[in-house]
Design a protein around this motif. Structure first.
Motif, PDB file in Angstrom:
ATOM      1  N   GLN A 179       0.845  -1.194   0.000  1.00  0.00           N
ATOM      2  CA  GLN A 179       0.000   0.000   0.000  1.00  0.00           C
ATOM      3  C   GLN A 179       0.877   1.238   0.000  1.00  0.00           C
ATOM      4  O   GLN A 179       1.739   1.401   0.873  1.00  0.00           O
ATOM      5  CB  GLN A 179      -0.914   0.002   1.221  1.00  0.00           C
ATOM      6  N   PRO A 180       0.703   2.127  -0.964  1.00  0.00           N
ATOM      7  CA  PRO A 180       1.631   3.252  -1.099  1.00  0.00           C
ATOM      8  C   PRO A 180       1.536   4.251   0.049  1.00  0.00           C
ATOM      9  O   PRO A 180       0.491   4.404   0.679  1.00  0.00           O
ATOM     10  CB  PRO A 180       1.196   3.906  -2.423  1.00  0.00           C
ATOM     11  N   VAL A 181       2.654   4.888   0.307  1.00  0.00           N
ATOM     12  CA  VAL A 181       2.703   5.972   1.285  1.00  0.00           C
ATOM     13  C   VAL A 181       2.287   7.241   0.553  1.00  0.00           C
ATOM     14  O   VAL A 181       3.089   7.849  -0.168  1.00  0.00           O
ATOM     15  CB  VAL A 181       4.118   6.122   1.880  1.00  0.00           C
ATOM     16  N   ASP A 182       1.040   7.615   0.679  1.00  0.00           N
ATOM     17  CA  ASP A 182       0.523   8.812   0.024  1.00  0.00           C
ATOM     18  C   ASP A 182       0.299   9.896   1.074  1.00  0.00           C
ATOM     19  O   ASP A 182      -0.580   9.782   1.933  1.00  0.00           O
ATOM     20  CB  ASP A 182      -0.797   8.502  -0.689  1.00  0.00           C
ATOM     21  N   ARG A 210       7.946   4.728  -1.631  1.00  0.00           N
ATOM     22  CA  ARG A 210       6.489   4.896  -1.678  1.00  0.00           C
ATOM     23  C   ARG A 210       5.729   3.609  -1.389  1.00  0.00           C
ATOM     24  O   ARG A 210       4.645   3.637  -0.806  1.00  0.00           O
ATOM     25  CB  ARG A 210       6.062   5.434  -3.038  1.00  0.00           C
ATOM     26  N   THR A 211       6.256   2.452  -1.789  1.00  0.00           N
ATOM     27  CA  THR A 211       5.548   1.192  -1.567  1.00  0.00           C
ATOM     28  C   THR A 211       6.221   0.321  -0.498  1.00  0.00           C
ATOM     29  O   THR A 211       5.984  -0.871  -0.426  1.00  0.00           O
ATOM     30  CB  THR A 211       5.441   0.386  -2.878  1.00  0.00           C
ATOM     31  N   GLU A 212       7.071   0.939   0.320  1.00  0.00           N
ATOM     32  CA  GLU A 212       7.776   0.201   1.374  1.00  0.00           C
ATOM     33  C   GLU A 212       7.494   0.879   2.709  1.00  0.00           C
ATOM     34  O   GLU A 212       8.284   1.675   3.200  1.00  0.00           O
ATOM     35  CB  GLU A 212       9.275   0.151   1.088  1.00  0.00           C
ATOM     36  N   ARG A 213       6.335   0.525   3.304  1.00  0.00           N
ATOM     37  CA  ARG A 213       5.895   1.217   4.513  1.00  0.00           C
ATOM     38  C   ARG A 213       6.887   1.086   5.656  1.00  0.00           C
ATOM     39  O   ARG A 213       7.159   2.046   6.382  1.00  0.00           O
ATOM     40  CB  ARG A 213       4.525   0.687   4.958  1.00  0.00           C
ATOM     41  N   ALA A 214       7.405  -0.126   5.865  1.00  0.00           N
ATOM     42  CA  ALA A 214       8.326  -0.336   6.983  1.00  0.00           C
ATOM     43  C   ALA A 214       9.591   0.491   6.807  1.00  0.00           C
ATOM     44  O   ALA A 214      10.078   1.119   7.759  1.00  0.00           O
ATOM     45  CB  ALA A 214       8.675  -1.817   7.115  1.00  0.00           C
ATOM     46  N   ALA A 215      10.130   0.518   5.601  1.00  0.00           N
ATOM     47  CA  ALA A 215      11.344   1.284   5.340  1.00  0.00           C
ATOM     48  C   ALA A 215      11.075   2.784   5.450  1.00  0.00           C
ATOM     49  O   ALA A 215      11.931   3.552   5.907  1.00  0.00           O
ATOM     50  CB  ALA A 215      11.890   0.949   3.959  1.00  0.00           C
ATOM     51  N   TYR A 216       9.878   3.209   5.047  1.00  0.00           N
ATOM     52  CA  TYR A 216       9.490   4.621   5.185  1.00  0.00           C
ATOM     53  C   TYR A 216       9.517   5.025   6.655  1.00  0.00           C
ATOM     54  O   TYR A 216      10.049   6.086   7.016  1.00  0.00           O
ATOM     55  CB  TYR A 216       8.097   4.824   4.589  1.00  0.00           C
ATOM     56  N   GLY A 217       8.953   4.198   7.520  1.00  0.00           N
ATOM     57  CA  GLY A 217       8.960   4.495   8.941  1.00  0.00           C
ATOM     58  C   GLY A 217      10.360   4.536   9.515  1.00  0.00           C
ATOM     59  O   GLY A 217      10.695   5.412  10.326  1.00  0.00           O
ATOM     60  N   GLU A 218      11.203   3.604   9.073  1.00  0.00           N
ATOM     61  CA  GLU A 218      12.579   3.547   9.571  1.00  0.00           C
ATOM     62  C   GLU A 218      13.370   4.779   9.133  1.00  0.00           C
ATOM     63  O   GLU A 218      14.218   5.275   9.885  1.00  0.00           O
ATOM     64  CB  GLU A 218      13.269   2.279   9.067  1.00  0.00           C
ATOM     65  N   ARG A 219      13.094   5.293   7.935  1.00  0.00           N
ATOM     66  CA  ARG A 219      13.806   6.473   7.433  1.00  0.00           C
ATOM     67  C   ARG A 219      13.600   7.685   8.347  1.00  0.00           C
ATOM     68  O   ARG A 219      14.456   8.563   8.440  1.00  0.00           O
ATOM     69  CB  ARG A 219      13.331   6.779   6.006  1.00  0.00           C
ATOM     70  N   LYS A 220      12.487   7.732   9.041  1.00  0.00           N
ATOM     71  CA  LYS A 220      12.187   8.865   9.925  1.00  0.00           C
ATOM     72  C   LYS A 220      12.710   8.666  11.345  1.00  0.00           C
ATOM     73  O   LYS A 220      12.649   9.590  12.168  1.00  0.00           O
ATOM     74  CB  LYS A 220      10.669   9.086   9.985  1.00  0.00           C
TER      75      LYS A 220
END
Length: 319
Positions: free
Chosen positions: A153-156, A293-303
Motif C-alpha cells: 500500500q503506497p505511502v501517500d 512509496r511502496t515500502e511502509r516499513a522502510a518509510y517508517g525507519e527512514r524517519k
C-alpha cells in the motif's frame, strides 16, 4: 519479508502462497516438510508444533541461502497461538512478517463440516488473537492480488485536513464506549494530530492500559468496531490494530505511563510547539515517501533518526 497465508484446506493456503510468490522476482513459496499440526482448536502436541516450527525455519533458511528475499508460507491454522508461535520463531531471521487470512472456499455451498469447523475456529481465535488480516477476495488470483496490494500500500501524503480532529473525536467516543474501564486513556497521536503537518490520511489513536498483558481483552470489543488485531512480532511494547480498506485508522495499545506512551506524546507535542521542527519533518517525510512509496516499513525507519533526536532533546529538557 515473509508473508504467511492462513486458509483451508492447507492445499488452498499453499496455492495462494504460490500465486503470491509468482508476483515478484526473488520470491519463493516455502514448503516445509512438516505440515501445520493444527487439526482443530485443540492444542496440538508440543513435539508436533516444534517440528513444524523447525521445518518452517529450515525452509526459510534454504530460501535465503538461494537468494530469495520474499518468502510466502501457506498453512491451515485453527489456533491463534500456533500462528503466533510461527511468527515469533521466524522473527529471528526477518523483522517484516505479515499474516493474511483467505476464506476456505469460493462458494458457501461448498462448505463441508471441516470448512465450517475452520471458519468457526477463525471467529473464536480472532476474539483474542491475530488469525491473519482478513482478505475479502476468495478466488486465488484476486486474493493474492489483494494481499500484494495491502503489503505494498503506497505511502501517500496529503496536506493537513482540519477534519482529522473531528474524525478522531468521533472515533474516540466509540472506542471509549466500547472499552469502558479497560482503557486508561484514548489520545490522538501521529501526524494527523499536529495542525499544519502533512500526513498519510490515517488517524493514529493511542489507547493506554494499566498493563500490556491486559491488551488481549481489547481484541473482541475493538473487533466489534471494525478493527483487526495485527500481531507484528516486533511490537514488543505495544499492540496494533487497524481498520479500513485502504486503512483509515490505527490503534496503538501501550502501557499507561510507559516509554511508548510518553514518547508518542512527547514527539507529538514537540511538533505542535516548534514550527521549524514541523518544516524539517515535512521535508523528511516528503523525501522518504518519494524514495520508498511502496515500502511502509522502510518509510517508517527512514524517519526514526529524527524521532530519536527529538525525544533525546525532550528528555534532556525534562531533567
Amino acid at each position: 519479508m515473509i508473508i504467511i497465508v492462513n486458509s483451508f484446506p492447507s492445499e488452498r493456503a499453499h496455492a495462494v502462497a504460490k500465486v503470491l510468490a509468482a508476483r515478484s522476482d526473488g520470491a519463493v513459496p516455502l514448503t516445509p516438510e512438516v505440515e501445520c499440526p493444527d487439526q482443530s482448536s485443540a492444542r496440538p502436541p508440543r513435539a508436533q508444533l516444534t517440528e513444524f516450527l523447525e521445518a518452517s525455519e529450515r525452509a526459510l533458511l534454504d530460501a535465503r541461502r538461494a537468494g530469495d528475499q520474499l518468502c510466502t508460507l501457506g498453512a491451515a491454522f485453527f489456533r491463534g497461538e500456533t500462528l503466533r508461535a510461527l511468527r515469533r520463531h521466524l522473527d529471528r531471521h526477518d523483522d517484516v512478517i505479515y499474516a493474511y487470512r483467505v476464506d476456505a472456499t469460493p462458494s458457501v455451498g461448498d462448505a463441508t463440516a471441516e470448512v465450517v469447523a475452520w471458519r468457526a475456529a477463525q471467529e473464536r481465535g480472532a476474539r483474542l488473537h491475530d488469525m491473519g488480516y482478513e482478505i475479502q477476495e476468495r478466488e486465488l488470483e484476486p486474493a493474492a492480488a489483494a494481499i500484494w496490494d495491502d503489503v505494498h500500500q503506497p505511502v501517500d501524503l496529503v496536506e493537513p485536513d482540519p477534519g482529522w480532529v473531528d474524525d478522531f473525536a468521533r472515533e474516540r467516543a466509540e472506542i471509549t464506549a466500547a472499552l469502558g474501564a479497560l482503557a486508561s486513556s484514548v489520545e490522538h497521536v501521529g501526524s494527523t494530530a499536529v495542525p499544519g503537518l502533512i500526513a498519510k490520511p490515517i488517524i493514529d489513536i493511542l489507547v493506554t492500559v494499566p498493563a500490556l498483558e491486559r491488551a488481549a481483552h481489547l481484541v473482541a470489543p475493538l473487533r466489534a468496531l471494525g478493527y483487526a488485531f495485527i500481531d507484528y512480532p516486533q511490537n514488543r511494547a505495544r499492540r496494533f490494530f487497524c481498520k479500513g480498506a485502504p486503512r483509515s485508522h490505527h490503534i496503538h495499545v501501550v502501557e499507561q505511563g510507559g516509554a511508548e506512551h510518553l514518547d508518542k506524546l512527547a514527539f507529538r507535542d514537540a511538533l505542535r510547539a516548534d514550527q521549524e521542527l514541523r518544516a524539517e519533518y515535512r521535508q523528511l517525510k516528503l523525501a522518504a515517501a518519494s524514495a520508498l512509496r511502496t515500502e511502509r516499513a522502510a518509510y517508517g525507519e527512514r524517519k526514526s533518526e529524527l524521532v530519536r533526536r527529538v525525544l533525546a532533546r525532550c528528555a534532556a529538557s525534562a531533567r
